[in-house]
Design a protein around this motif. Structure first.
Motif, PDB file in Angstrom:
ATOM      1  N   GLY A 130       0.838  -1.188   0.000  1.00 22.43           N
ATOM      2  CA  GLY A 130       0.000   0.000   0.000  1.00 22.43           C
ATOM      3  C   GLY A 130       0.874   1.239   0.000  1.00 22.43           C
ATOM      4  O   GLY A 130       1.703   1.420   0.902  1.00 22.43           O
ATOM      5  N   ASP A 131       0.734   2.061  -1.030  1.00 25.35           N
ATOM      6  CA  ASP A 131       1.423   3.349  -1.087  1.00 25.35           C
ATOM      7  C   ASP A 131       2.919   3.228  -1.320  1.00 25.35           C
ATOM      8  O   ASP A 131       3.740   3.758  -0.572  1.00 25.35           O
ATOM      9  CB  ASP A 131       1.144   4.177   0.172  1.00 25.35           C
ATOM     10  CG  ASP A 131      -0.331   4.512   0.314  1.00 25.35           C
ATOM     11  OD1 ASP A 131      -0.938   4.885  -0.706  1.00 25.35           O
ATOM     12  OD2 ASP A 131      -0.869   4.395   1.424  1.00 25.35           O
ATOM     13  N   ALA A 241      13.559  -5.849  -5.053  1.00 22.81           N
ATOM     14  CA  ALA A 241      13.730  -6.551  -6.329  1.00 22.81           C
ATOM     15  C   ALA A 241      12.666  -7.613  -6.572  1.00 22.81           C
ATOM     16  O   ALA A 241      12.570  -8.125  -7.684  1.00 22.81           O
ATOM     17  CB  ALA A 241      15.121  -7.183  -6.391  1.00 22.81           C
ATOM     18  N   VAL A 242      11.860  -7.953  -5.570  1.00 25.85           N
ATOM     19  CA  VAL A 242      10.862  -9.004  -5.769  1.00 25.85           C
ATOM     20  C   VAL A 242       9.707  -8.459  -6.598  1.00 25.85           C
ATOM     21  O   VAL A 242       9.469  -7.241  -6.627  1.00 25.85           O
ATOM     22  CB  VAL A 242      10.344  -9.542  -4.420  1.00 25.85           C
ATOM     23  CG1 VAL A 242      11.499 -10.000  -3.531  1.00 25.85           C
ATOM     24  CG2 VAL A 242       9.500  -8.505  -3.691  1.00 25.85           C
ATOM     25  N   PRO A 243       8.966  -9.319  -7.297  1.00 29.74           N
ATOM     26  CA  PRO A 243       7.807  -8.831  -8.067  1.00 29.74           C
ATOM     27  C   PRO A 243       6.821  -8.097  -7.156  1.00 29.74           C
ATOM     28  O   PRO A 243       6.408  -8.623  -6.117  1.00 29.74           O
ATOM     29  CB  PRO A 243       7.211 -10.120  -8.637  1.00 29.74           C
ATOM     30  CG  PRO A 243       8.361 -11.076  -8.690  1.00 29.74           C
ATOM     31  CD  PRO A 243       9.195 -10.762  -7.486  1.00 29.74           C
ATOM     32  N   THR A 244       6.439  -6.901  -7.558  1.00 31.49           N
ATOM     33  CA  THR A 244       5.672  -6.016  -6.674  1.00 31.49           C
ATOM     34  C   THR A 244       4.552  -5.321  -7.429  1.00 31.49           C
ATOM     35  O   THR A 244       4.723  -4.885  -8.572  1.00 31.49           O
ATOM     36  CB  THR A 244       6.597  -4.942  -6.063  1.00 31.49           C
ATOM     37  OG1 THR A 244       7.622  -5.569  -5.291  1.00 31.49           O
ATOM     38  CG2 THR A 244       5.819  -3.988  -5.171  1.00 31.49           C
ATOM     39  N   VAL A 245       3.414  -5.189  -6.741  1.00 32.96           N
ATOM     40  CA  VAL A 245       2.337  -4.317  -7.167  1.00 32.96           C
ATOM     41  C   VAL A 245       2.113  -3.292  -6.061  1.00 32.96           C
ATOM     42  O   VAL A 245       1.977  -3.660  -4.889  1.00 32.96           O
ATOM     43  CB  VAL A 245       1.034  -5.095  -7.438  1.00 32.96           C
ATOM     44  CG1 VAL A 245      -0.128  -4.131  -7.681  1.00 32.96           C
ATOM     45  CG2 VAL A 245       1.206  -6.018  -8.639  1.00 32.96           C
ATOM     46  N   SER A 246       2.096  -2.027  -6.433  1.00 31.41           N
ATOM     47  CA  SER A 246       1.798  -0.955  -5.485  1.00 31.41           C
ATOM     48  C   SER A 246       0.384  -0.454  -5.742  1.00 31.41           C
ATOM     49  O   SER A 246       0.025  -0.144  -6.879  1.00 31.41           O
ATOM     50  CB  SER A 246       2.793   0.198  -5.639  1.00 31.41           C
ATOM     51  OG  SER A 246       2.427   1.289  -4.819  1.00 31.41           O
ATOM     52  N   LEU A 247      -0.415  -0.392  -4.679  1.00 29.03           N
ATOM     53  CA  LEU A 247      -1.784   0.110  -4.751  1.00 29.03           C
ATOM     54  C   LEU A 247      -1.885   1.366  -3.896  1.00 29.03           C
ATOM     55  O   LEU A 247      -1.506   1.348  -2.715  1.00 29.03           O
ATOM     56  CB  LEU A 247      -2.770  -0.949  -4.259  1.00 29.03           C
ATOM     57  CG  LEU A 247      -2.759  -2.275  -5.019  1.00 29.03           C
ATOM     58  CD1 LEU A 247      -3.716  -3.265  -4.365  1.00 29.03           C
ATOM     59  CD2 LEU A 247      -3.115  -2.079  -6.485  1.00 29.03           C
ATOM     60  N   CYS A 248      -2.413   2.437  -4.470  1.00 27.79           N
ATOM     61  CA  CYS A 248      -2.452   3.720  -3.788  1.00 27.79           C
ATOM     62  C   CYS A 248      -3.863   4.286  -3.844  1.00 27.79           C
ATOM     63  O   CYS A 248      -4.520   4.235  -4.895  1.00 27.79           O
ATOM     64  CB  CYS A 248      -1.495   4.713  -4.448  1.00 27.79           C
ATOM     65  SG  CYS A 248       0.183   4.099  -4.650  1.00 27.79           S
ATOM     66  N   GLY A 249      -4.335   4.841  -2.740  1.00 29.48           N
ATOM     67  CA  GLY A 249      -5.661   5.423  -2.688  1.00 29.48           C
ATOM     68  C   GLY A 249      -5.669   6.869  -3.172  1.00 29.48           C
ATOM     69  O   GLY A 249      -4.975   7.721  -2.609  1.00 29.48           O
ATOM     70  N   ALA A 250      -6.467   7.141  -4.194  1.00 29.90           N
ATOM     71  CA  ALA A 250      -6.560   8.514  -4.684  1.00 29.90           C
ATOM     72  C   ALA A 250      -7.195   9.445  -3.663  1.00 29.90           C
ATOM     73  O   ALA A 250      -6.940  10.656  -3.673  1.00 29.90           O
ATOM     74  CB  ALA A 250      -7.367   8.546  -5.982  1.00 29.90           C
ATOM     75  N   ASP A 251      -8.031   8.891  -2.760  1.00 27.96           N
ATOM     76  CA  ASP A 251      -8.730   9.698  -1.764  1.00 27.96           C
ATOM     77  C   ASP A 251      -8.110   9.576  -0.373  1.00 27.96           C
ATOM     78  O   ASP A 251      -8.758   9.895   0.625  1.00 27.96           O
ATOM     79  CB  ASP A 251     -10.204   9.283  -1.695  1.00 27.96           C
ATOM     80  CG  ASP A 251     -10.944   9.573  -2.982  1.00 27.96           C
ATOM     81  OD1 ASP A 251     -10.404  10.314  -3.831  1.00 27.96           O
ATOM     82  OD2 ASP A 251     -12.064   9.050  -3.152  1.00 27.96           O
TER      83      ASP A 251
END
Length: 301
Positions: A130-131, A241-251
């Protein structure tokens, strides 16, 4: 709120008796979900069942200072520093004899997950954070930010004084309820779900751990000496270096996502970033399907 279908366990590490909730088959590939402040495992109630149905062993611990997690010794500093959270995660994996896991965390939990992915990459198959790069740069903490960013961090500065400690101790529920409202202003279900999380703040170490966390991150107090080596390694701001997805809240009311990725150069492996419209700070609670999809996609890759 989904009906609880988890197994309650207590895992002994060198420092903690960690209260955990587990779902899914014991022989499934493990996924560890890590909450932040001021939340608890309830924020993963929309994520964990999907992962369990997909055949994964899902482990959701209560962080130090939350729920039924307890320190094993009265002599252990009630530290909330980032190295403590990372060490707790590695210790949990060791105690469960898990050589490698998928990780998802946000806020404090995201900090633990990012640090372990950076410093112990062999323990992390993939990461959903997250973020972005959720690692504190304590050496740079004294640099002022834009006025609007400083305003959002009022609670951290409040905790720097004894008035803040007293305020949190006097009304931890009122304080945390306010943060939920400010940080997730468009999360309609949030206020109604707060009561399910609130008992976790009754932990006897909650106030001490929280106050130490927000003082240490600005270099105002010393950390646990046993964690000095990890803090020195973190201070180098190591890449992930590990496979990563970042999810960020617009609000997100405490740190709204920037359109341009400020941390892209911190990730040297496969990396994707998504800014989620209509989502605030409590990413897994507000966007559970997005979080579950990101983890499952990484695990299938």
């Amino acid at each position: 709120m989904p009906n609880p279908d988890f197994r309650r366990t207590t895992v002994l590490t060198p420092t903690l008796a960690v209260a955990c909730e587990e779902r899914g088959p014991a022989d499934g590939f493990p996924v560890v979900l890590l909450h932040g402040f001021p939340y608890d495992p309830r924020c993963f109630d929309g994520v964990a069942p999907r992962l369990a149905r997909a055949g994964h062993r899902v482990i959701v611990p209560y962080l130090r200072g939350y729920g039924d997690t307890r320190f094993r010794s009265a002599d252990t500093p009630r530290s909330g520093q980032q190295a403590a959270l990372a060490r707790d995660l590695v210790d949990l994996l060791d105690a469960l004899a898990i050589p490698q896991a998928a990780l998802m965390g946000f806020d404090w939990g995201g900090r633990a997950a990012c640090i372990v992915a950076a410093l112990w990459p062999e323990r992390v198959r993939c990461l959903v954070t997250g973020d972005d790069y959720n690692v504190q740069d304590i050496a740079a903490s004294g640099r002022p930010s834009a006025p609007e960013d400083e305003r959002r961090l009022w609670y951290q500065y409040y905790f720097h004084a004894e008035r803040g400690r007293a305020g949190l101790a006097a009304d931890r529920l009122g304080f945390c309820r306010l943060l939920w409202r400010l940080w997730s202003p468009t999360w309609a279900a949030g206020p109604g779900l707060f009561d399910a999380t609130a008992p976790s703040f009754d932990n006897p170490d909650f106030v001490d751990v929280v106050i130490h966390s927000y003082r240490h991150r600005f270099g105002l107090v010393a950390g646990d000496p046993a964690l000095d080596d990890i803090e020195r390694r973190i201070a180098l701001q190591p890449p992930i270096a590990v496979p990563t997805v970042s999810l960020c809240g617009a609000d997100d009311g405490v740190g709204p996502a920037e359109a341009d990725d400020p941390d892209a150069d911190r990730f040297t492996g496969p990396y994707r970033r998504h800014v989620l419209a209509g989502v605030g700070h409590a990413i897994p609670a507000e966007a559970p399907d997005t979080v579950a999809d990101a983890l499952l996609d990484l695990l299938r890759a």
